[in-house]
Design a protein around this motif. Structure first.
Motif, PDB file in Angstrom:
ATOM      1  N   MET A  13      -6.163  15.723   6.972  1.00  0.00           N
ATOM      2  CA  MET A  13      -5.171  16.744   6.649  1.00  0.00           C
ATOM      3  C   MET A  13      -3.779  16.355   7.138  1.00  0.00           C
ATOM      4  N   SER A  14      -3.699  15.804   8.346  1.00  0.00           N
ATOM      5  CA  SER A  14      -2.385  15.499   8.932  1.00  0.00           C
ATOM      6  C   SER A  14      -1.663  14.392   8.172  1.00  0.00           C
ATOM      7  N   VAL A  15      -2.420  13.413   7.639  1.00  0.00           N
ATOM      8  CA  VAL A  15      -1.771  12.304   6.940  1.00  0.00           C
ATOM      9  C   VAL A  15      -1.265  12.736   5.563  1.00  0.00           C
ATOM     10  N   VAL A  16      -1.888  13.758   4.977  1.00  0.00           N
ATOM     11  CA  VAL A  16      -1.453  14.264   3.675  1.00  0.00           C
ATOM     12  C   VAL A  16      -0.340  15.295   3.823  1.00  0.00           C
ATOM     13  N   ILE A  17      -0.455  16.142   4.860  1.00  0.00           N
ATOM     14  CA  ILE A  17       0.561  17.178   5.075  1.00  0.00           C
ATOM     15  C   ILE A  17       1.775  16.552   5.740  1.00  0.00           C
ATOM     16  N   VAL A  87       0.386  -3.164  -4.741  1.00  0.00           N
ATOM     17  CA  VAL A  87       0.998  -2.069  -5.497  1.00  0.00           C
ATOM     18  C   VAL A  87       1.090  -0.821  -4.621  1.00  0.00           C
ATOM     19  N   LEU A  88       0.025  -0.538  -3.890  1.00  0.00           N
ATOM     20  CA  LEU A  88      -0.008   0.618  -3.011  1.00  0.00           C
ATOM     21  C   LEU A  88       1.065   0.514  -1.929  1.00  0.00           C
ATOM     22  N   SER A  89       1.258  -0.682  -1.398  1.00  0.00           N
ATOM     23  CA  SER A  89       2.267  -0.892  -0.351  1.00  0.00           C
ATOM     24  C   SER A  89       3.661  -0.569  -0.854  1.00  0.00           C
ATOM     25  N   PHE A  90       3.973  -0.980  -2.071  1.00  0.00           N
ATOM     26  CA  PHE A  90       5.305  -0.712  -2.609  1.00  0.00           C
ATOM     27  C   PHE A  90       5.510   0.768  -2.904  1.00  0.00           C
ATOM     28  N   PHE A  91       4.444   1.459  -3.272  1.00  0.00           N
ATOM     29  CA  PHE A  91       4.590   2.893  -3.496  1.00  0.00           C
ATOM     30  C   PHE A  91       4.729   3.656  -2.176  1.00  0.00           C
ATOM     31  N   LEU A  92       4.131   3.135  -1.112  1.00  0.00           N
ATOM     32  CA  LEU A  92       4.349   3.740   0.202  1.00  0.00           C
ATOM     33  C   LEU A  92       5.826   3.625   0.583  1.00  0.00           C
ATOM     34  N   LEU A 187      -3.424  17.564 -15.863  1.00  0.00           N
ATOM     35  CA  LEU A 187      -3.021  16.212 -15.476  1.00  0.00           C
ATOM     36  C   LEU A 187      -2.194  16.258 -14.197  1.00  0.00           C
ATOM     37  N   SER A 188      -1.366  17.269 -14.067  1.00  0.00           N
ATOM     38  CA  SER A 188      -0.549  17.412 -12.862  1.00  0.00           C
ATOM     39  C   SER A 188      -1.426  17.580 -11.624  1.00  0.00           C
ATOM     40  N   ALA A 189      -2.491  18.373 -11.754  1.00  0.00           N
ATOM     41  CA  ALA A 189      -3.419  18.567 -10.630  1.00  0.00           C
ATOM     42  C   ALA A 189      -4.112  17.265 -10.263  1.00  0.00           C
ATOM     43  N   LEU A 190      -4.509  16.484 -11.283  1.00  0.00           N
ATOM     44  CA  LEU A 190      -5.140  15.184 -11.029  1.00  0.00           C
ATOM     45  C   LEU A 190      -4.169  14.238 -10.324  1.00  0.00           C
ATOM     46  N   LEU A 191      -2.916  14.231 -10.802  1.00  0.00           N
ATOM     47  CA  LEU A 191      -1.914  13.334 -10.220  1.00  0.00           C
ATOM     48  C   LEU A 191      -1.593  13.719  -8.778  1.00  0.00           C
ATOM     49  N   TYR A 192      -1.549  15.032  -8.508  1.00  0.00           N
ATOM     50  CA  TYR A 192      -1.242  15.476  -7.144  1.00  0.00           C
ATOM     51  C   TYR A 192      -2.325  15.011  -6.176  1.00  0.00           C
ATOM     52  N   ALA A 193      -3.572  15.221  -6.565  1.00  0.00           N
ATOM     53  CA  ALA A 193      -4.677  14.791  -5.706  1.00  0.00           C
ATOM     54  C   ALA A 193      -4.692  13.275  -5.558  1.00  0.00           C
ATOM     55  N   SER A 194      -4.482  12.568  -6.659  1.00  0.00           N
ATOM     56  CA  SER A 194      -4.594  11.110  -6.616  1.00  0.00           C
ATOM     57  C   SER A 194      -3.469  10.466  -5.822  1.00  0.00           C
ATOM     58  N   PHE A 195      -2.233  10.966  -5.927  1.00  0.00           N
ATOM     59  CA  PHE A 195      -1.166  10.321  -5.166  1.00  0.00           C
ATOM     60  C   PHE A 195      -1.324  10.593  -3.676  1.00  0.00           C
ATOM     61  N   ASN A 196      -1.791  11.780  -3.330  1.00  0.00           N
ATOM     62  CA  ASN A 196      -2.021  12.077  -1.907  1.00  0.00           C
ATOM     63  C   ASN A 196      -3.197  11.280  -1.358  1.00  0.00           C
ATOM     64  N   ILE A 197      -4.216  11.093  -2.180  1.00  0.00           N
ATOM     65  CA  ILE A 197      -5.356  10.268  -1.765  1.00  0.00           C
ATOM     66  C   ILE A 197      -4.911   8.830  -1.567  1.00  0.00           C
ATOM     67  N   VAL A 199      -1.940   7.836  -0.676  1.00  0.00           N
ATOM     68  CA  VAL A 199      -1.163   7.785   0.571  1.00  0.00           C
ATOM     69  C   VAL A 199      -2.079   7.868   1.788  1.00  0.00           C
ATOM     70  N   GLY A 200      -3.085   8.737   1.707  1.00  0.00           N
ATOM     71  CA  GLY A 200      -3.969   8.940   2.855  1.00  0.00           C
ATOM     72  C   GLY A 200      -5.103   7.942   2.962  1.00  0.00           C
ATOM     73  N   PHE A 201      -5.327   7.172   1.901  1.00  0.00           N
ATOM     74  CA  PHE A 201      -6.452   6.236   1.862  1.00  0.00           C
ATOM     75  C   PHE A 201      -6.473   5.231   3.022  1.00  0.00           C
ATOM     76  N   PRO A 202      -5.361   4.525   3.317  1.00  0.00           N
ATOM     77  CA  PRO A 202      -5.414   3.528   4.404  1.00  0.00           C
ATOM     78  C   PRO A 202      -5.849   4.126   5.742  1.00  0.00           C
ATOM     79  N   MET A 203      -5.271   5.290   6.096  1.00  0.00           N
ATOM     80  CA  MET A 203      -5.610   5.924   7.372  1.00  0.00           C
ATOM     81  C   MET A 203      -7.043   6.431   7.379  1.00  0.00           C
ATOM     82  N   LEU A 204      -7.473   7.073   6.288  1.00  0.00           N
ATOM     83  CA  LEU A 204      -8.820   7.637   6.224  1.00  0.00           C
ATOM     84  C   LEU A 204      -9.882   6.543   6.281  1.00  0.00           C
ATOM     85  N   ALA A 205      -9.593   5.403   5.646  1.00  0.00           N
ATOM     86  CA  ALA A 205     -10.548   4.291   5.660  1.00  0.00           C
ATOM     87  C   ALA A 205     -10.746   3.752   7.077  1.00  0.00           C
ATOM     88  N   VAL A 206      -9.646   3.643   7.820  1.00  0.00           N
ATOM     89  CA  VAL A 206      -9.729   3.131   9.195  1.00  0.00           C
ATOM     90  C   VAL A 206     -10.452   4.121  10.101  1.00  0.00           C
TER      91      VAL A 206
END
Length: 363
Positions: A13-17, A87-92, A187-197, A199-206
């Motif tokens: 939650m903290s990495v997404v918020i 690609v993910l790094s550049f979007f970060l 589509l907007s709902a899908l994009l919102y979830a996917s872009f936050n995922i 962003v949060g993916f690197p931290m959540l994976a670790v």
């Protein structure tokens, strides 16, 4: 739910918020401007947050991953995983630019300063943090997150019960706005979830990799995802209830705070700056660390150059950047979601085949 599950849920939650969520601009463009149907969009995002969070945490826990790169390699293969990582790094980096613009908008809306002034202030703070290794500042700023989240929820709750326009008017005003993340609410709902995922993916994976219990990790991902959904739903309803008073406002939650009390607006703006600062430093750190080892001279140089470039790009404007960078990052996240879903389906098929073989062997 044990301690590890709770830790994963809170970290997720903290990495997404971050600063974008707290400002209200994200939720405004991805959900509120679609009207009442935007509520259904928040539910879809919540379910995706829960499912994908569960899969990422469980997969990284099984792998005992110490980097998100290992999970990407498992999902896409070595070469394609490297491409997705780049690609993910550049979007970060792009999210960091959005935060610089958000800082400018905050000081401009609250104190009447030029947007460039706020962006320069955040640039200086970010450069000092990354180049001079001022670690205690990040620790102190992290304390602001629960406080800011509480403020946003209280302000939103107050606004929900003090709206002053009929539903038909609110719906008309909301849907007439052209600042939308996409042309379609689903589509907007899908994009919102996917872009936050994304962003949060690197931290959540670790964090998932640090947990030796895949089931506990999975529960943490589910709880964190549902918690995010509840927060998004609450903020969306609060913004929709007052949408007729938020036209042309870049920081909706700050505007709602100002309607309650001037001092609350000042407090909210300072807290928002802290959260934006924390998010910006995290994004630029992740980007710079992709090309240089932290705390080295090269890392400091990459950080300095990237932040200065970000300062120039931030002058495009906060609202426009949110509406451009985040949906594009969302499409990258969609690829990640599809890969995770495919991995889940493949895993279930393999489990079913194994169970069938065991059953046939026992007969």
């Amino acid at each position: 739910m044990n301690k590890q599950s709770i830790q994963i849920a809170l970290a997720y939650m903290s990495v997404v918020i971050g600063g974008g969520f707290a400002s209200g601009q994200e939720v405004l463009q991805f959900f509120t401007h679609f009207g009442v149907i935007g509520v259904a969009g928040t539910v879809i995002s919540a379910l995706l947050f829960a499912f994908i969070g569960m899969q990422i945490a469980r997969m990284s826990s099984k792998m005992q991953a110490d980097s998100h790169k290992q999970v990407l390699s498992r999902l896409f293969g070595a070469k394609a995983g490297l491409g997705v990582d780049l690609v993910l790094s550049f979007f970060l980096f792009g999210v960091g630019v959005v935060m610089l613009a958000g800082s400018g908008s905050t000081l401009s809306q609250q104190f009447g300063l030029p947007p460039l002034a706020g962006a320069i202030l955040l640039t200086v703070l970010a450069v000092l943090t990354l180049c001079l290794n001022v670690k205690r500042i990040i620790h102190l700023i992290s304390v602001v997150m629960p406080f800011l989240l509480t403020m946003v929820l209280l302000i939103t709750a107050y606004s929900i019960f003090n709206y002053n326009a009929p539903l038909e008017t609110l719906e008309a005003v909301a849907t007439s706005n052209t600042d939308k993340a996409s042309s379609n609410w689903f589509l907007s709902a899908l994009l919102y979830a996917s872009f936050n995922i994304a962003v949060g993916f690197p931290m959540l994976a670790v964090i998932g990799g640090l947990t030796k219990q895949p089931k506990a990790a999975a529960i943490g991902g589910v709880v964190g995802g549902l918690g995010l959904g509840a927060l998004i739903l609450t903020l969306n309803v609060g913004l929709f209830a007052n949408i007729n008073q938020l036209q042309g406002v870049e920081l909706p939650t700050l505007a709602l705070a100002g309607r309650i009390a001037p001092w609350l607006s000042v407090l909210m703006s300072l807290s928002l700056i802290c959260m934006i600062y924390s998010t910006a430093v995290g994004m630029f750190f992740a980007f710079s660390a992709r090309f240089a080892r932290p705390e080295t001279t090269r890392f400091k140089l990459v950080s300095l150059v990237s932040i200065l470039i970000g300062l120039g790009l931030s002058q495009v404007g906060f609202t426009k950047l949110v509406g451009t960078v985040y949906p594009l990052l969302g499409y990258v996240g969609l690829a990640l979601i599809l890969a995770i879903a495919f991995s889940w389906i493949r895993g279930r098929s393999a489990d079913a085949a194994a169970q069938k073989a065991e059953l046939e062997a026992s007969l």
